[in-house]
Design a protein around this motif. Structure first.
Motif, short mmCIF file in Angstrom:
data_model
loop_
_atom_site.label_atom_id
_atom_site.label_comp_id
_atom_site.label_asym_id
_atom_site.label_seq_id
_atom_site.Cartn_x
_atom_site.Cartn_y
_atom_site.Cartn_z
N THR A 295 -5.10 -29.59 38.34
CA THR A 295 -6.15 -30.44 37.78
C THR A 295 -5.57 -31.17 36.58
N LEU A 296 -5.93 -32.44 36.45
CA LEU A 296 -5.32 -33.31 35.46
C LEU A 296 -6.41 -33.95 34.60
N LEU A 297 -6.21 -33.92 33.30
CA LEU A 297 -7.06 -34.64 32.36
C LEU A 297 -6.23 -35.77 31.79
N MET A 298 -6.75 -37.00 31.84
CA MET A 298 -6.04 -38.18 31.34
C MET A 298 -6.79 -38.74 30.15
N GLN A 299 -6.06 -38.97 29.04
CA GLN A 299 -6.64 -39.56 27.84
C GLN A 299 -5.68 -40.62 27.32
N ALA A 300 -6.18 -41.83 27.09
CA ALA A 300 -5.36 -42.87 26.48
C ALA A 300 -5.29 -42.59 24.99
N LEU A 301 -4.08 -42.49 24.45
CA LEU A 301 -3.91 -42.31 23.01
C LEU A 301 -3.94 -43.66 22.30
N VAL B 77 -9.10 -35.48 37.05
CA VAL B 77 -8.65 -35.71 38.42
C VAL B 77 -8.33 -34.34 39.04
N GLU B 78 -8.93 -34.06 40.18
CA GLU B 78 -8.66 -32.79 40.86
C GLU B 78 -7.22 -32.72 41.35
N ALA B 79 -6.70 -31.52 41.49
CA ALA B 79 -5.36 -31.30 42.02
C ALA B 79 -5.21 -32.01 43.35
N LEU B 80 -4.07 -32.64 43.56
CA LEU B 80 -3.66 -33.32 44.78
C LEU B 80 -4.41 -34.63 45.06
#
Length: 109
Positions: free
Chosen positions: A58-64, A87-90
């Motif tokens: 599982t992925l968390l995306m944050q724009a710095l 975003v879920e894994a895969l």
């Protein structure tokens, strides 16, 4: 740029300083790694495209900083500082930098 550890607390200072935007390449900077989480800062030059791919966790995306377009799950998200995408894994996704940008990825699990 030092990591400060006191017992069970880790402080990572200056994420932007650890991930400079460099012309002609995608910067990939692991800033924290432990058994259950990894944090990576990607540094994009304006116009760079990270082609469609998936992550095993599982992925968390944050724009710095900057401005990114993330295509995931059939939709395009205009990712700017202060926003978060999970975003879920895969799950397949791609990232395009509209301007020089740093993206913090948190891989969980």
């Amino acid at each position: 740029m030092e990591d400060v550890t006191e017992d069970r607390v880790l402080v990572v200072d200056d994420l932007l300083g650890r991930a400079p935007v460099e012309a002609g390449r995608l910067g990939h900077h692991t800033v924290l790694k432990s058994p259950d989480v990894r944090i990576v800062v990607l540094a994009f030059e304006a116009g760079h495209l990270l082609k469609e791919h998936s992550a095993p966790k599982t992925l968390l995306m944050q724009a710095l900083d900057g401005h990114l377009l993330v295509t995931v799950g059939g939709r395009e998200v205009d990712l700017r500082p202060g926003m978060l995408i999970r975003v879920e894994a895969l799950e397949r996704h791609e990232v395009r930098a509209v301007e020089d940008s740093r993206l913090m990825l948190t891989l969980v699990g």
